[in-house]
Design a protein around this motif. Structure first.
Motif, PDB file in Angstrom:
ATOM      1  N   PRO A  62      12.576 -10.547   1.955  1.00 11.33           N
ATOM      2  CA  PRO A  62      13.849 -10.735   1.249  1.00 11.33           C
ATOM      3  C   PRO A  62      13.751 -10.682  -0.263  1.00 11.33           C
ATOM      4  CG  PRO A  62      13.079 -12.805   2.211  1.00 11.33           C
ATOM      5  CD  PRO A  62      12.220 -11.723   2.767  1.00 11.33           C
ATOM      6  N   LEU A  63      12.672 -11.214  -0.860  1.00 10.96           N
ATOM      7  CA  LEU A  63      12.578 -11.217  -2.316  1.00 10.96           C
ATOM      8  C   LEU A  63      12.451  -9.793  -2.861  1.00 10.96           C
ATOM      9  CD1 LEU A  63      10.273 -14.301  -3.028  1.00 10.96           C
ATOM     10  CD2 LEU A  63      12.754 -14.180  -2.813  1.00 10.96           C
ATOM     11  N   ALA A  64      11.565  -9.015  -2.249  1.00 11.03           N
ATOM     12  CA  ALA A  64      11.414  -7.621  -2.689  1.00 11.03           C
ATOM     13  C   ALA A  64      12.696  -6.834  -2.433  1.00 11.03           C
ATOM     14  CB  ALA A  64      10.237  -6.986  -1.965  1.00 11.03           C
ATOM     15  N   TYR A  65      13.350  -7.095  -1.307  1.00  8.21           N
ATOM     16  CA  TYR A  65      14.579  -6.382  -0.945  1.00  8.21           C
ATOM     17  C   TYR A  65      15.674  -6.627  -1.975  1.00  8.21           C
ATOM     18  CZ  TYR A  65      18.881  -5.266   1.576  1.00  8.21           C
ATOM     19  OH  TYR A  65      20.103  -4.758   1.943  1.00  8.21           O
ATOM     20  N   ILE A  66      15.827  -7.858  -2.425  1.00  4.00           N
ATOM     21  CA  ILE A  66      16.890  -8.183  -3.379  1.00  4.00           C
ATOM     22  C   ILE A  66      16.713  -7.414  -4.683  1.00  4.00           C
ATOM     23  CG2 ILE A  66      17.692 -10.046  -4.898  1.00  4.00           C
ATOM     24  CD1 ILE A  66      17.349 -11.938  -2.522  1.00  4.00           C
ATOM     25  N   PHE A  67      15.499  -7.337  -5.174  1.00  6.32           N
ATOM     26  CA  PHE A  67      15.276  -6.633  -6.440  1.00  6.32           C
ATOM     27  C   PHE A  67      15.400  -5.120  -6.265  1.00  6.32           C
ATOM     28  CE2 PHE A  67      13.685 -10.728  -7.704  1.00  6.32           C
ATOM     29  CZ  PHE A  67      14.024 -10.792  -9.051  1.00  6.32           C
ATOM     30  N   SER A  68      15.001  -4.600  -5.118  1.00  2.61           N
ATOM     31  CA  SER A  68      15.182  -3.161  -4.885  1.00  2.61           C
ATOM     32  C   SER A  68      16.666  -2.821  -4.804  1.00  2.61           C
ATOM     33  CB  SER A  68      14.461  -2.738  -3.602  1.00  2.61           C
ATOM     34  OG  SER A  68      15.029  -3.358  -2.468  1.00  2.61           O
ATOM     35  N   GLN A  69      17.483  -3.748  -4.270  1.00  2.00           N
ATOM     36  CA  GLN A  69      18.930  -3.542  -4.218  1.00  2.00           C
ATOM     37  C   GLN A  69      19.549  -3.553  -5.611  1.00  2.00           C
ATOM     38  OE1 GLN A  69      19.123  -2.274  -1.008  1.00  2.00           O
ATOM     39  NE2 GLN A  69      21.166  -3.158  -1.128  1.00  2.00           N
ATOM     40  N   ASN A  70      18.879  -4.190  -6.542  1.00  2.00           N
ATOM     41  CA  ASN A  70      19.343  -4.210  -7.923  1.00  2.00           C
ATOM     42  C   ASN A  70      18.628  -3.156  -8.765  1.00  2.00           C
ATOM     43  OD1 ASN A  70      21.252  -6.711  -8.689  1.00  2.00           O
ATOM     44  ND2 ASN A  70      19.914  -7.321  -7.013  1.00  2.00           N
ATOM     45  N   HIS A  71      18.055  -2.150  -8.073  1.00  2.00           N
ATOM     46  CA  HIS A  71      17.416  -1.001  -8.725  1.00  2.00           C
ATOM     47  C   HIS A  71      16.255  -1.404  -9.620  1.00  2.00           C
ATOM     48  CE1 HIS A  71      20.900   1.088  -7.182  1.00  2.00           C
ATOM     49  NE2 HIS A  71      21.691   0.280  -7.860  1.00  2.00           N
ATOM     50  N   LEU A  83       0.826  -1.213   0.000  1.00  2.00           N
ATOM     51  CA  LEU A  83       0.000   0.000   0.000  1.00  2.00           C
ATOM     52  C   LEU A  83       0.857   1.259   0.000  1.00  2.00           C
ATOM     53  CD1 LEU A  83      -2.769  -1.042   2.563  1.00  2.00           C
ATOM     54  CD2 LEU A  83      -3.067  -0.701   0.104  1.00  2.00           C
ATOM     55  N   ALA A  84       1.943   1.227   0.765  1.00  2.00           N
ATOM     56  CA  ALA A  84       2.789   2.418   0.878  1.00  2.00           C
ATOM     57  C   ALA A  84       3.659   2.631  -0.357  1.00  2.00           C
ATOM     58  CB  ALA A  84       3.663   2.301   2.125  1.00  2.00           C
ATOM     59  N   ASN A  85       4.322   1.560  -0.822  1.00  2.00           N
ATOM     60  CA  ASN A  85       5.318   1.708  -1.878  1.00  2.00           C
ATOM     61  C   ASN A  85       4.730   1.730  -3.286  1.00  2.00           C
ATOM     62  OD1 ASN A  85       7.344   1.665   0.090  1.00  2.00           O
ATOM     63  ND2 ASN A  85       7.507  -0.569   0.013  1.00  2.00           N
ATOM     64  N   VAL A  86       3.570   1.111  -3.458  1.00  2.00           N
ATOM     65  CA  VAL A  86       2.986   1.031  -4.793  1.00  2.00           C
ATOM     66  C   VAL A  86       1.787   1.969  -4.952  1.00  2.00           C
ATOM     67  CG1 VAL A  86       1.934  -0.507  -6.501  1.00  2.00           C
ATOM     68  CG2 VAL A  86       3.779  -1.348  -5.036  1.00  2.00           C
ATOM     69  N   LEU A  87       0.922   2.004  -3.938  1.00  2.00           N
ATOM     70  CA  LEU A  87      -0.298   2.806  -4.045  1.00  2.00           C
ATOM     71  C   LEU A  87      -0.198   4.136  -3.308  1.00  2.00           C
ATOM     72  CD1 LEU A  87      -3.008   0.005  -3.593  1.00  2.00           C
ATOM     73  CD2 LEU A  87      -1.956   0.864  -5.697  1.00  2.00           C
ATOM     74  N   GLY A  88       0.853   4.331  -2.519  1.00  2.00           N
ATOM     75  CA  GLY A  88       1.017   5.587  -1.792  1.00  2.00           C
ATOM     76  C   GLY A  88       0.055   5.759  -0.636  1.00  2.00           C
ATOM     77  N   VAL A  89      -0.521   4.666  -0.150  1.00  2.00           N
ATOM     78  CA  VAL A  89      -1.437   4.707   0.993  1.00  2.00           C
ATOM     79  C   VAL A  89      -0.663   4.270   2.239  1.00  2.00           C
ATOM     80  CG1 VAL A  89      -3.548   3.778   2.014  1.00  2.00           C
ATOM     81  CG2 VAL A  89      -3.422   4.199  -0.461  1.00  2.00           C
ATOM     82  N   ASN A 135      12.779  -1.446  -8.628  1.00  2.00           N
ATOM     83  CA  ASN A 135      11.718  -1.202  -7.660  1.00  2.00           C
ATOM     84  C   ASN A 135      10.347  -1.632  -8.177  1.00  2.00           C
ATOM     85  OD1 ASN A 135      13.468  -0.107  -5.738  1.00  2.00           O
ATOM     86  ND2 ASN A 135      13.377   1.913  -6.697  1.00  2.00           N
ATOM     87  N   GLY A 136      10.163  -1.561  -9.504  1.00  2.00           N
ATOM     88  CA  GLY A 136       8.892  -2.016 -10.064  1.00  2.00           C
ATOM     89  C   GLY A 136       8.688  -3.500  -9.835  1.00  2.00           C
ATOM     90  N   VAL A 137       9.746  -4.281 -10.046  1.00  2.00           N
ATOM     91  CA  VAL A 137       9.670  -5.724  -9.803  1.00  2.00           C
ATOM     92  C   VAL A 137       9.442  -5.984  -8.327  1.00  2.00           C
ATOM     93  CG1 VAL A 137      10.913  -7.907  -9.961  1.00  2.00           C
ATOM     94  CG2 VAL A 137      11.143  -6.216 -11.789  1.00  2.00           C
TER      95      VAL A 137
END
Length: 525
Positions: free
Chosen positions: A347-356, A144-150, A358-360
């Motif tokens: 961890p899965l979301a964190y790994i992809f955010s570390q690889n820039h 909600l926070a990172n994708v929808l801004g809620v 963020n959409g994934v």
């Protein structure tokens, strides 16, 4: 007295009770539905949250990291679960009755052990669902926070114990001292951020008699919604689950396909940093990600052809999930050094955010929400049917076994299960329930492996539409595998488990023993 404790029910009696009109459920499910239920239950909070802890470990708590050898942990757990799945498949084809391991124990080991298993299954279904609901709340808030801004306020998304956690450098203190310090910090007389790990949550939370009111509201909301869906009917639940399973499998497939391009083979060295001890510790944690295939057996009375569909649903769901888990583990530990996964709840979301990417990462958070919703749904289906089976046998009151005339679902037990999950999910942390769930499930798995061997000896003539191969090798191996995984759990988990069983025995001797349907029939005779 001893005879009463070990009286058992015949296979014929179990089947006849399931056909009684007041207990009949609607038979709508086939092999596809059961496979989807199994995948829905297995792929849940475990793979999206515990894979990081299993790889990185937690040395402060004595949990060794598996490192990249987590894939070995996964395969070993899958083999151990595979032995148990074969036992479940044979028993489910013989005894197509709701109740799962509880029913199998009643037919083989007697009433006392059946009660213990039924009570123990609360740990696997209701208690594990508490962990799933909590995890759902964490992922939903992130999405909600990172994708929808809620943005959901922190005090509406955190349990009280987590909210009052101290920073590692702070000296230990009791609840009274924490509340006194909190009052000073709220008044501006102390630096709350220097003491409390979640100071921002405590700063904004309303106070009642000096105690901060924090509650995991999102966990409650999803539990109520899923419970209502399960109450409506098994067909509706199966359709919703199938849609969610397809979505989360596609998302995990995308994780593997996209992540494989960013693998650095150097991250796989050392492969097993703590040897076999780390692999065992990883297995004890990742086992939580495999729980669920046995939930398929609780829908036996809602299958069109249980002897055919149940074994296939159990084995297919376990096999498919094992392949997905192994692929995800290789990608996760290849994309990022395993030590960087320590303390990561997503961890899965964190790994992809570390690889820039963020959409994934946002899509993965959505996948986690879907995955945990499906797991929550299947467990909410399973627990009421165990309550119903125990009620039929008189070990629980008739209120627990009431079937809705309109929806043909165990209505009272479904609503009770919703309460048993929603309230603890609002107030407890996930760490307090995951390991307790693991040990309860391992105990039930061991009993099922023993039960299948006992029935081979006692009832060799009984019809078995599926037979466990190499039973005298695989069934004992299943028990040993459960013991090996349980050995990796901390001592405090064992203490809590035996305390839980002690409470269950008190209830059995106070109510179940005197009100057992077998006891009533004996007195009437």
């Amino acid at each position: 007295m001893i005879e009463k404790l070990f009286r058992s029910k015949s296979l014929e009696t179990l089947k006849a009770q399931a056909e009684e009109p007041e207990h009949q459920l609607r038979r709508n499910l086939g092999t596809f539905d059961l496979t989807m239920f199994g995948i829905g239950a297995i792929i849940g909070a475990g793979i999206f949250s515990s894979i990081g802890t299993a790889a990185a470990g937690h040395l402060a708590d004595g949990r060794l990291p598996a490192g990249p050898a987590l894939v070995v942990s996964i395969l070993l757990v899958a083999v151990g679960c595979g032995f148990t799945a074969l036992a479940y498949a044979e028993l489910a084809s013989m005894i197509p009755v709701s109740g799962s391991a509880y029913t199998y124990a009643y037919a083989t080991l007697g009433e006392l052990m059946a009660w213990i298993i039924g009570w123990d299954l609360l740990l696997e279904y209701a208690v594990s669902n508490v962990a799933v609901a909590i995890s759902w709340g964490d992922y939903a808030r992130s999405f909600l926070a990172n994708v929808l801004g809620v943005h959901v306020p922190g005090w509406l998304a955190m349990d009280p114990r987590t909210a009052l956690q101290l920073l590692p450098a702070s000296p230990p203190m009791g609840l009274g001292a924490k509340l006194h310090l909190l009052a000073q910090a709220r008044a501006g007389l102390a630096d709350g951020g220097a003491v409390f790990a979640n100071w921002q949550v405590l700063r904004d939370a309303p106070l009642v008699a000096g105690f901060p009111v924090t509650v995991n509201l999102l966990a409650v909301v999803v539990t109520v919604g899923v419970t209502y869906l399960v109450y409506l009917g098994i067909r509706e639940s199966a359709r919703a689950n199938a849609v969610m399973v397809v979505l989360k499998v596609l998302i995990l497939a995308a994780v593997v396909a996209i992540g494989a391009r960013f693998i650095n083979p150097g991250n796989w060295h050392p492969f097993a940093p703590h040897g076999f001890g780390g692999i065992q510790a990883g297995a004890a944690i990742i086992f939580f990600a495999f729980i669920g295939f046995d939930a398929v057996s609780t829908t036996a009375e809602e299958c069109r052809d249980p002897g055919h569909s149940l074994p296939r649903g159990i084995l297919l769901s376990l096999g498919i999930c094992t392949l997905i888990y192994a692929a995800v583990a290789l990608v996760v530990t290849g994309m990022l050094k395993y030590t960087d996964l320590a303390g990561k709840a997503d961890p899965l979301a964190y790994i992809f955010s570390q690889n820039h990417m963020n959409g994934v990462a946002g899509v993965i958070s959505l996948g986690a929400v879907i995955a945990t919703t499906a797991a929550l749904l299947v467990y909410q289906v399973g627990q009421p049917r165990i309550f119903m089976a125990m009620s039929r046998d008189g070990l629980l009151g008739p209120w627990f076994g009431r079937v809705s005339p309109r929806h043909r679902t165990p209505s009272n037990a479904t609503l009770l299960t919703g309460l048993l999950v929603a309230i603890p999910a609002a107030l407890l942390s996930i760490d307090e329930v995951v390991e307790l769930c693991n040990i309860g499930t391992l105990f039930a798995f061991s009993v099922v492996c023993a039960a299948v061997m006992i029935l081979r000896k006692r009832r060799p003539e009984a019809v078995r539409r599926f037979r466990m191969p190499w039973i005298w090798v695989f069934a004992p191996a299943g028990i040993l595998a459960c013991l090996w995984i349980a050995k990796g759990l901390p001592a405090v988990t064992w203490i809590r488990f035996f305390a839980w069983l002690g409470l269950g025995l008190v209830i059995y001797f106070a109510y179940g023993l005197r009100n057992s349907a077998l006891h009533t029939r004996t007195e009437e005779a």
